[in-house]
Enzyme design. Structure first.
Site, short mmCIF file in Angstrom:
data_model
loop_
_atom_site.label_atom_id
_atom_site.label_comp_id
_atom_site.label_asym_id
_atom_site.label_seq_id
_atom_site.Cartn_x
_atom_site.Cartn_y
_atom_site.Cartn_z
N ASP A 120 -26.32 -15.73 5.64
CA ASP A 120 -25.63 -16.74 4.84
C ASP A 120 -26.41 -18.05 5.03
O ASP A 120 -27.21 -18.19 5.97
CB ASP A 120 -24.17 -16.90 5.25
CG ASP A 120 -23.36 -17.56 4.13
OD1 ASP A 120 -23.96 -18.23 3.26
OD2 ASP A 120 -22.12 -17.42 4.11
C1 BGC Z 1 -21.67 -19.14 1.12
C2 BGC Z 1 -22.25 -17.88 0.49
C3 BGC Z 1 -23.16 -18.27 -0.64
C4 BGC Z 1 -24.24 -19.19 -0.11
C5 BGC Z 1 -25.25 -19.65 -1.13
C6 BGC Z 1 -22.74 -20.13 1.50
O1 BGC Z 1 -22.19 -21.35 1.88
O2 BGC Z 1 -20.90 -18.79 2.24
O3 BGC Z 1 -21.23 -17.03 0.04
O4 BGC Z 1 -23.69 -17.13 -1.24
O5 BGC Z 1 -23.64 -20.35 0.44
O6 BGC Z 1 -24.68 -20.53 -2.02
#
Ligand code: BGC
Length: 726
Positions: A258
């Protein structure tokens, strides 16, 4: 063609397909080995971490392309700048917004999940994305979790059944799905550091099954690791979670961190992380030449490999996995071109919305409302006009259009006079910040009451929204009750007019203290581009509701399992959190502890009536490899077509371990014309009745008596059968 010729032809085709795909796999493997032998260590290291917010570099010298990713999971997110979270302000990146995944889960219809995946995959292809960051399958543990709307509810079986076709649909376009967030990211509060302590049993029985199904059945090509820690190791480089994923389940795809979830170079190298994204999230703000070089899996890792502290074989494994994903996506010459905003995509979005909307209360057939009538309809509530594709965090969308509930009602009820009042205002919210409303809420309330007095029918569109600390990433809701003074507003409206139907726009359960006073209640989710049209078709009766709740609606917060055990259970003490509710999550808790929910998992009404009869099982006594086949007849006994979801739960009385009273193990949605009857079969494997035995770290099927419960919600069981497993 004669039957035998036909069968021979089919057999030849199958052998050919098998031969070609084996050949292709072998060819890709050879190609991967040959590419790997040509890559320098620096090139390999470059491939395993970001070069921008949403991409990793290729190797131009060898013709290896970049890999482009995008959120997910309800549509393809607007283009984001290279180094900053800001939108790139493109004019050609408006998309179809599909309903949120809670709505998809509420359809209880895996076929629609496939359609969802196919359409979304086509849009991702058109936008030249190789990895679509979704779906999310974290289990709905508390109604306060700000991100529940992105997930598929509280039941591991339902989530597993729904996630597989979604993945297959996306990936048939040559776009990788990326199932997230692995694992135990069941709340947003303190998500970036909280350490989750949970038993192995709850981990395997509740929190992992949907991920496992995604890997083993969906054959997903990538998985996103979660922000939080599990047993004091961050999920991006967690030895246990990685072993389960890559060894026990044989996952041969790519683990993507993530954004900003990586914390340690050595652990990342050893414990499975394949691509590091989003570290030090504002890109080039670091002082060195290129901030991306400072990622844990960039220069620091290069140094460790060069010094011999980490074997290059670990890096090779990551690169092989990435190349494997590339051969299926960006280096796949046969993938389709994709398309965007087509009529088919809109109709898929509408079908999912219509089948996911849940009718929860309908006194004296308040719904459907006849479109012929020349009546006065008051549409009250901010959610009648608020754009819900905006906000919510990374799942925000730039929809090409979004039909609001108010527009939907105005278009559908042409004979009626539609009056409108906002009633309350939540104010805007910029990610992470609440901005005070510019409206005078007292004045809005007064206007709403005036409108209510004048009207024959009131449609109240309220609930939550995508603001910070509502249904939004980055934090949880502050309370279970409706925000922005809505309870008070509803009570005042009810004093002047009792003919009120409420439509909740939310991805979460809310407290409903006014439930006995209102006539009808619809759970309307976040429905994307065609929101208003889908809602108006249900309200007018053009479409008969058939959605079922994918999570329980407790009467009060303390009735929910996570909250029952106090702060250490939810939200934790800011450092640790203990899942004291263990395996008893959602309806498993309500059933076992006999705490009646306001609305139950699997519950949902229809404008017609159904009878479930002749419930039977193929045997009374089963042996190891037998299948349990449940048959039942479903009759539409009302006066219009409709669909019912037959649900099969299993319980083990006198088990040697604690068990939930019952657990969902099969379901089927049956569409029936008025008066029609169908006899259906639901199949279960005996091994699905196993529990996770911590003393042997494996699943065990207990012998003895089991109860089969058949019904149309977890609280409405029509027939119980006793069976024996020998
Ligand atoms: C989120 C993810 C997301 C990523 C990219 C993160 O803060 O938890 O689900 O895909 O950002 O935007």
């Amino acid at each position: 063609m004669k039957y035998t010729q036909f069968i021979i032809a089919i057999l030849i085709c199958s052998v050919l397909i098998l031969f070609c795909s084996n050949n292709l796999n072998a060819q890709n493997k050879n190609n991967i080995d040959s590419i790997l032998s040509k890559l320098t260590l620096k090139e390999k290291i470059a491939m395993i971490h970001a070069q921008s917010k949403f991409s990793t570099p290729g190797v131009p010298r060898l013709g290896i392309p970049e890999l482009w990713m995008s959120d997910g999971p309800h549509g393809v997110r607007a283009e984001i700048s290279w180094d900053k979270w800001e939108h790139a302000e493109w004019t050609n990146d408006s998309i179809t917004a599909f309903p949120a995944l809670t709505c998809l889960a509420a359809t209880f219809n895996p076929k629609l999940s496939k359609e969802y995946g196919i359409s979304l995959g086509e849009e991702a292809r058109y936008r030249k994305k190789d990895v679509l960051l979704g779906p999310g399958v974290n289990i709905y543990r508390t109604p306060l979790n700000g991100r529940n709307f992105e997930y598929m509810g509280e039941d591991p079986y339902l989530a597993s059944k729904m996630v597989v076709p979604y993945i297959q649909g996306i990936q048939q376009n040559g776009v990788a799905a990326c199932v997230k967030h692995y694992a135990l990211n069941n709340q947003e509060k303190w998500r970036t550091h909280i350490n989750v302590e949970v038993s192995d049993r709850a981990l395997h029985e509740i929190y992992l099954p949907a991920f496992k199904a995604a890997v083993e059945k969906g054959k997903v090509w990538s998985i996103m690791s979660a922000y939080n820690q599990f047993r004091w190791q961050y999920c991006s480089h967690n030895e246990k979670l990685n072993t389960i994923l890559k060894k026990d389940w044989n996952f041969n795809g790519v683990i993507i961190s993530d954004w900003g979830a990586t914390h340690n170079t050595k652990q990342s190298a050893l414990y499975g992380l394949d691509i590091e994204m989003g570290t030090g999230t504002d890109g080039l703000t670091h002082s060195l030449k290129n901030a991306y070089d400072n990622y844990y899996m960039a220069l620091p890792l290069l140094k460790m490999v060069e010094s011999g502290e980490i074997e290059e074989a670990f890096i090779d494994d990551k690169v092989k996995r990435i190349l494997g994903l590339m051969f299926k996506t960006t280096m796949n010459k046969n993938r389709s071109f994709g398309k965007m905003n087509t009529k088919e995509h809109h109709s898929t979005a509408k079908k999912i919305a219509s089948e996911g909307i849940v009718l929860l209360k309908n006194n004296n057939s308040f719904f459907p409302i006849d479109t012929i009538k020349k009546i006065k309809i008051a549409v009250i509530g901010e959610n009648a006009t608020k754009k819900m594709t905006l906000g919510g965090g990374s799942s925000e969308l730039k929809a090409q259009f979004e039909i609001s509930p108010l527009e939907g009602i105005q278009n559908k009820f042409k004979n009626a006079t539609v009056l409108h009042a906002m009633g309350y205002s939540s104010g805007p919210s910029i990610y992470g910040e609440i901005i005070p409303t510019e409206f005078d809420n007292k004045k809005l309330k007064k206007e709403a009451i005036e409108v209510a007095k004048k009207s024959d029918i009131i449609l109240y569109f309220g609930g939550l929204n995508k603001n910070h600390q509502q249904d939004c990433e980055g934090d949880d809701r502050k309370s279970f009750e409706l925000p922005f003074g809505q309870n008070e507003l509803l009570n005042e409206i009810l004093k002047v007019n009792q003919n009120v139907g409420v439509v909740l726009i939310s991805g979460n359960a809310v407290e409903t203290p006014w439930i006995l006073k209102i006539k009808a209640l619809i759970q309307g989710w976040y429905l994307g581009s065609i929101t208003g049209e889908a809602l108006a078709e249900i309200i007018s009766g053009d479409v008969n509701p058939s959605g079922k709740l994918p999570f329980s609606f407790p009467k009060k917060l303390k009735d929910n399992s996570a909250h029952y055990y106090g702060e250490l259970s939810y939200p934790g003490d800011s450092i640790n959190q203990y899942y004291k509710d263990d395996i008893l999550v959602g309806y498993r808790w309500h059933d076992t502890k006999k705490i009646k929910p306001q609305f139950a998992f699997g519950e949902g009404l229809s404008y017609t009536t159904f009878k479930i009869s002749n419930v039977g099982a193929n045997k009374k006594v089963y042996k190891q490899d037998d299948k349990i086949i449940i048959t039942t007849t479903v009759t539409n006994s009302g006066d219009r077509e409709g669909a019912e979801v037959i649900q099969v739960y299993i319980g083990k009385p006198n088990s040697k371990v604690n068990r939930a009273l019952k657990e969902l193990k099969a379901f089927k949605k049956v569409h029936l014309e008025k008066g029609e009857s169908k006899t259906i079969e639901l199949q279960l494997n005996l091994k699905d009745l196993s529990y996770y035995n911590e003393s042997i770290s494996n699943w065990e099927l207990e012998k003895g008596n089991y109860t089969i419960f058949v019904g149309n919600s977890s609280q409405n069981i029509i027939k119980k059968l006793n069976i024996i497993i020998k």
